[in-house]
Design a protein around this motif. Sequence first.
Motif, short mmCIF file in Angstrom:
data_model
loop_
_atom_site.label_atom_id
_atom_site.label_comp_id
_atom_site.label_asym_id
_atom_site.label_seq_id
_atom_site.Cartn_x
_atom_site.Cartn_y
_atom_site.Cartn_z
N ARG A 67 0.85 -1.19 0.00
CA ARG A 67 0.00 0.00 0.00
C ARG A 67 0.89 1.25 0.00
O ARG A 67 1.73 1.43 0.86
CB ARG A 67 -0.90 -0.01 1.23
CG ARG A 67 -1.90 1.12 1.23
CD ARG A 67 -2.95 0.94 2.29
NE ARG A 67 -3.73 -0.26 2.01
CZ ARG A 67 -3.99 -1.21 2.92
NH1 ARG A 67 -3.57 -1.09 4.14
NH2 ARG A 67 -4.71 -2.26 2.59
N ARG A 81 4.50 3.84 -10.34
CA ARG A 81 4.91 2.55 -10.92
C ARG A 81 5.66 1.74 -9.87
O ARG A 81 6.43 2.29 -9.09
CB ARG A 81 5.80 2.85 -12.12
CG ARG A 81 6.33 1.66 -12.80
CD ARG A 81 7.24 2.08 -13.93
NE ARG A 81 7.99 0.92 -14.35
CZ ARG A 81 8.13 0.56 -15.60
NH1 ARG A 81 7.60 1.29 -16.55
NH2 ARG A 81 8.81 -0.50 -15.90
N VAL A 93 2.50 -9.30 -9.89
CA VAL A 93 1.47 -8.33 -9.52
C VAL A 93 0.16 -8.83 -10.11
O VAL A 93 0.02 -8.98 -11.32
CB VAL A 93 1.80 -6.92 -10.03
CG1 VAL A 93 0.67 -5.96 -9.70
CG2 VAL A 93 3.12 -6.43 -9.43
N GLU A 95 -3.08 -7.53 -9.08
CA GLU A 95 -4.14 -6.51 -9.16
C GLU A 95 -3.60 -5.18 -8.64
O GLU A 95 -2.78 -5.15 -7.73
CB GLU A 95 -5.33 -6.96 -8.32
CG GLU A 95 -6.53 -6.04 -8.40
CD GLU A 95 -7.71 -6.54 -7.56
OE1 GLU A 95 -8.72 -5.84 -7.55
OE2 GLU A 95 -7.60 -7.59 -6.91
N ILE A 96 -4.07 -4.10 -9.23
CA ILE A 96 -3.73 -2.74 -8.78
C ILE A 96 -5.04 -2.03 -8.48
O ILE A 96 -5.94 -2.01 -9.32
CB ILE A 96 -2.93 -1.97 -9.85
CG1 ILE A 96 -1.65 -2.73 -10.21
CG2 ILE A 96 -2.61 -0.57 -9.37
CD1 ILE A 96 -0.94 -2.17 -11.43
N LEU A 105 -2.62 3.84 -3.45
CA LEU A 105 -2.56 2.82 -4.49
C LEU A 105 -2.15 1.53 -3.80
O LEU A 105 -1.24 1.51 -2.97
CB LEU A 105 -1.53 3.22 -5.54
CG LEU A 105 -1.49 2.43 -6.83
CD1 LEU A 105 -2.78 2.63 -7.61
CD2 LEU A 105 -0.33 2.87 -7.68
N THR A 106 -2.85 0.45 -4.13
CA THR A 106 -2.57 -0.84 -3.51
C THR A 106 -2.27 -1.85 -4.60
O THR A 106 -3.00 -1.95 -5.58
CB THR A 106 -3.78 -1.32 -2.69
OG1 THR A 106 -4.07 -0.33 -1.69
CG2 THR A 106 -3.50 -2.64 -2.00
N TRP A 107 -1.15 -2.55 -4.44
CA TRP A 107 -0.79 -3.64 -5.33
C TRP A 107 -1.05 -4.95 -4.60
O TRP A 107 -0.57 -5.15 -3.48
CB TRP A 107 0.68 -3.59 -5.73
CG TRP A 107 1.06 -2.45 -6.59
CD1 TRP A 107 0.97 -2.38 -7.95
CD2 TRP A 107 1.65 -1.21 -6.18
NE1 TRP A 107 1.46 -1.17 -8.40
CE2 TRP A 107 1.88 -0.44 -7.33
CE3 TRP A 107 2.02 -0.67 -4.94
CZ2 TRP A 107 2.45 0.82 -7.29
CZ3 TRP A 107 2.57 0.58 -4.89
CH2 TRP A 107 2.78 1.32 -6.07
#
Length: 144
Positions: A67, A81, A93, A95-96, A105-107
Amino acid sequence: MRGWLKLGIFLLVFFVFIDYRISFASVNIFTFSSPSSVSITIYNSKNLSLVQENYWITFKKGSNVLRFSWSKTKIDPSSIRLDILGHSEKIKVEEIVFSPALESLTWKVKAFEPSRELVRVSYFTKDLFWDISYNFCLDQEKNI
């Protein structure tokens, strides 16, 4: 019949909640806080700066959540990025998720095996400027 319907709804909600808690408990959550290194390239004429922050992250096997948030900054969220600098074949990865309201932004990342990896978060931001001036000291013979 109503009693069975209420019981069915209760059990459905109960098991969905339990399943959610079990799956959430098995996720490793990492919030970016203090980078191991930072690089900033400032383009004064464009009022634009490229920031690159490196972090060491310990991934557990399975689901991991990274996060990144930027409250009260001028980061361009479309430029953020994430790059895995080490063994990128160990990490995927999946989902974004961008949350404008939370400025985050959460990966959602899957690790195929436990590992400690160097990752880079890069982004563009505004209103960082630099200036340089030189001062020379000359002696009476005009030597520096």
